[in-house]
Design a protein around this motif. Structure first.
Motif, PDB file in Angstrom:
ATOM      1  N   ARG A  54      57.267  23.798  49.795  1.00  0.00           N
ATOM      2  CA  ARG A  54      55.830  24.070  49.873  1.00  0.00           C
ATOM      3  C   ARG A  54      55.245  23.077  50.879  1.00  0.00           C
ATOM      4  NH1 ARG A  54      51.821  25.472  44.805  1.00  0.00           N
ATOM      5  NH2 ARG A  54      50.171  26.408  46.092  1.00  0.00           N
ATOM      6  N   THR A  55      55.028  23.564  52.083  1.00  0.00           N
ATOM      7  CA  THR A  55      54.739  22.713  53.218  1.00  0.00           C
ATOM      8  C   THR A  55      53.494  21.869  53.014  1.00  0.00           C
ATOM      9  OG1 THR A  55      55.742  24.393  54.644  1.00  0.00           O
ATOM     10  CG2 THR A  55      54.422  22.703  55.720  1.00  0.00           C
ATOM     11  N   GLU A  56      52.446  22.454  52.449  1.00  0.00           N
ATOM     12  CA  GLU A  56      51.164  21.750  52.380  1.00  0.00           C
ATOM     13  C   GLU A  56      51.196  20.538  51.458  1.00  0.00           C
ATOM     14  OE1 GLU A  56      50.667  25.478  49.684  1.00  0.00           O
ATOM     15  OE2 GLU A  56      51.750  24.875  51.501  1.00  0.00           O
ATOM     16  N   THR A  57      52.171  20.476  50.559  1.00  0.00           N
ATOM     17  CA  THR A  57      52.270  19.328  49.648  1.00  0.00           C
ATOM     18  C   THR A  57      53.534  18.506  49.875  1.00  0.00           C
ATOM     19  OG1 THR A  57      53.293  20.753  47.970  1.00  0.00           O
ATOM     20  CG2 THR A  57      50.898  20.450  47.850  1.00  0.00           C
ATOM     21  N   GLU A  89      62.956  31.487  56.589  1.00  0.00           N
ATOM     22  CA  GLU A  89      63.416  30.345  57.357  1.00  0.00           C
ATOM     23  C   GLU A  89      64.427  29.502  56.597  1.00  0.00           C
ATOM     24  OE1 GLU A  89      60.143  28.248  59.586  1.00  0.00           O
ATOM     25  OE2 GLU A  89      58.940  29.344  58.108  1.00  0.00           O
ATOM     26  N   PRO A  90      65.214  28.693  57.335  1.00  0.00           N
ATOM     27  CA  PRO A  90      65.932  27.614  56.652  1.00  0.00           C
ATOM     28  C   PRO A  90      64.905  26.724  55.958  1.00  0.00           C
ATOM     29  CG  PRO A  90      66.707  27.873  58.913  1.00  0.00           C
ATOM     30  CD  PRO A  90      65.488  28.739  58.787  1.00  0.00           C
ATOM     31  N   ASN A  91      65.289  26.095  54.842  1.00  0.00           N
ATOM     32  CA  ASN A  91      64.295  25.435  53.999  1.00  0.00           C
ATOM     33  C   ASN A  91      63.195  26.451  53.683  1.00  0.00           C
ATOM     34  OD1 ASN A  91      65.600  22.862  54.184  1.00  0.00           O
ATOM     35  ND2 ASN A  91      64.621  22.540  56.168  1.00  0.00           N
ATOM     36  N   PRO A  92      63.530  27.508  52.932  1.00  0.00           N
ATOM     37  CA  PRO A  92      62.617  28.653  52.766  1.00  0.00           C
ATOM     38  C   PRO A  92      61.266  28.246  52.193  1.00  0.00           C
ATOM     39  CG  PRO A  92      64.347  28.686  51.106  1.00  0.00           C
ATOM     40  CD  PRO A  92      64.734  27.640  52.104  1.00  0.00           C
ATOM     41  N   LYS A  93      60.236  28.862  52.736  1.00  0.00           N
ATOM     42  CA  LYS A  93      58.868  28.455  52.452  1.00  0.00           C
ATOM     43  C   LYS A  93      58.241  29.316  51.358  1.00  0.00           C
ATOM     44  CE  LYS A  93      59.208  25.560  55.906  1.00  0.00           C
ATOM     45  NZ  LYS A  93      60.590  25.888  56.325  1.00  0.00           N
ATOM     46  N   TYR A  94      57.546  28.625  50.459  1.00  0.00           N
ATOM     47  CA  TYR A  94      56.779  29.324  49.431  1.00  0.00           C
ATOM     48  C   TYR A  94      55.739  30.234  50.077  1.00  0.00           C
ATOM     49  CZ  TYR A  94      53.645  29.975  45.463  1.00  0.00           C
ATOM     50  OH  TYR A  94      52.866  30.531  44.483  1.00  0.00           O
ATOM     51  N   ASN A  95      55.044  29.689  51.053  1.00  0.00           N
ATOM     52  CA  ASN A  95      54.047  30.455  51.802  1.00  0.00           C
ATOM     53  C   ASN A  95      54.441  30.438  53.276  1.00  0.00           C
ATOM     54  OD1 ASN A  95      51.745  31.752  52.634  1.00  0.00           O
ATOM     55  ND2 ASN A  95      50.352  30.049  52.278  1.00  0.00           N
TER      56      ASN A  95
END
Length: 390
Positions: free
Chosen positions: A153-156, A67-73
């Protein structure tokens, strides 16, 4: 002028149909290839099939959906897992800067036994990485010619800029024709991102004439050809000028001998897109004139004058503060009226409810109060810039 030690090992291959040289670039690196890409645009423009045909003699494993703003997970973790399970030799990133940024994190993580976030967060420094080759289809980040990337890293609510000398691409293929199908929104955002890259490296102390000349030329090039590409997306010369200007944005060339930037606008925007997943270039366009106005003072005035005279041809014999104010207005109007970009946080879905939380997150994690950067920002400064951007 400051001393420096500069090395840029990436091979750039630029022009029409240069992708034909892909097999020769991949072959010395190995037979097992991780082909990484985003949401499918490379299939719509025929590049996916082209790559698969060119690499018919190689063993290809795929990682899609970056994705754009590539995700760690999941993207970084999935890519690391594939590389380890399949004993990948080389990573081929096909797409925009987000795909390549993700692949850089994967390349280092594939050679590390622990949690790859240790590397991204600088808890541990990488000792090795898989080689990376890329084909860029969106002009923006300059990741094709630098050793860094940005991972979310979305969760944080973390979005971290990650630099490591092991992560220079071995070879970057730049065919401006592949950027012709990029829509107006992302063309404009890419131009804004690159203008911001150059601007962040202009507002420094000390500066020098060589670096200033590079920076001003790149900004003027982007401001000249960005509108042309919006008006005529198939203009090859405009797309070429934009792509080359973007490529030189972050590889260190623009900052040789100059002082520390600190990348304050990127630090602020990274938090906004981590919290709200907005388009990076749009966030930067919104923040940039507000940051400029906030840091304008007697100490920074000289930089504003040189920027305004050099980029916008504002008469140099005007009072310095008038030049500075006109410069900030010209920046705002270029993004709003010429590039047709949103210029308030409200337009991209951000209200004022979490600004204090975001400002605290930025102040805690980005180091923008470092006294060695050009215009240090406290948490209160950051909040004021965010509030002015609503």
């Amino acid at each position: 002028m400051n001393s420096f030690d500069y090395h840029s090992p990436t091979r750039l291959v630029f022009g029409k149909d240069v992708v034909e040289k892909l097999p020769d670039a991949i072959a010395p690196l190995g037979k097992k290839v991780l082909l990484a890409y985003g949401g499918g645009s490379i299939k719509r423009i025929g590049l996916y099939d082209k790559v698969k045909t060119l690499l018919h003699g190689f063993e290809i494993h795929e990682l899609s959906g970056i994705e754009p703003n590539p995700k760690y997970n999941p993207s970084v973790l999935d890519g690391v897992r594939i590389c380890k399970e399949q004993h990948i030799d080389v990573i081929l990133a096909v797409g925009g800067g987000s795909v390549l940024d993700c692949c850089k994190a994967i390349a280092a993580g594939a050679k590390y036994d622990g949690d790859p976030w240790d590397l991204i967060s600088y808890k541990v420094m990488a000792q090795d990485a898989l080689p990376i080759v890329d084909i860029i289809t969106l002009a923006a980040t300059g990741s094709e010619y630098d050793c860094g990337g940005v991972i979310s890293r979305t969760e944080t609510n973390d979005k971290i800029g990650y630099l490591d000398p092991h992560l220079w691409p071995v070879c970057s293929f730049l065919d401006p024709a592949y950027t012709m199908t990029v829509n107006a929104k992302h063309t404009a955002a890419g131009v804004a991102d690159a203008i911001n890259h150059a601007t962040e490296q202009f507002f420094v102390s000390p500066s020098n004439s060589v670096a200033d000349g590079f920076i001003l030329t790149i900004i003027k090039t982007l401001m000249k050809f960005g509108p042309v590409a919006l008006q005529n997306p198939n203009d090859y010369e405009a797309r070429s000028e934009i792509m080359l200007a973007c490529t030189f944005g972050c590889n260190g060339l623009l900052n040789l001998g100059s002082g520390m930037s600190g990348w304050p606008m990127h630090g602020i925007e990274h938090a906004l897109s981590a919290y709200y997943d907005i388009t990076h270039g749009e966030g930067l366009a919104i923040i940039m004139p507000r940051w400029m106005r906030h840091i304008l003072n007697e100490r920074t005035l000289e930089r504003f004058v040189k920027y305004g005279v050099g980029v916008f041809n504002i008469p140099a014999d005007l009072p310095a503060h008038d030049i500075a104010e006109q410069t900030i207005t010209c920046v705002h109007n270029f993004f709003k009226d010429t590039m047709h970009m949103p210029m308030t946080l409200g337009e991209v879905g951000i209200d004022g409810n979490r600004l204090h939380e975001i400002a605290h997150h930025i102040a805690t994690n980005e180091g923008l109060d470092n006294p060695h950067i050009f215009a240090p920002l406290s948490e209160e400064d950051i909040y004021a810039i965010l509030e002015a951007s609503l």
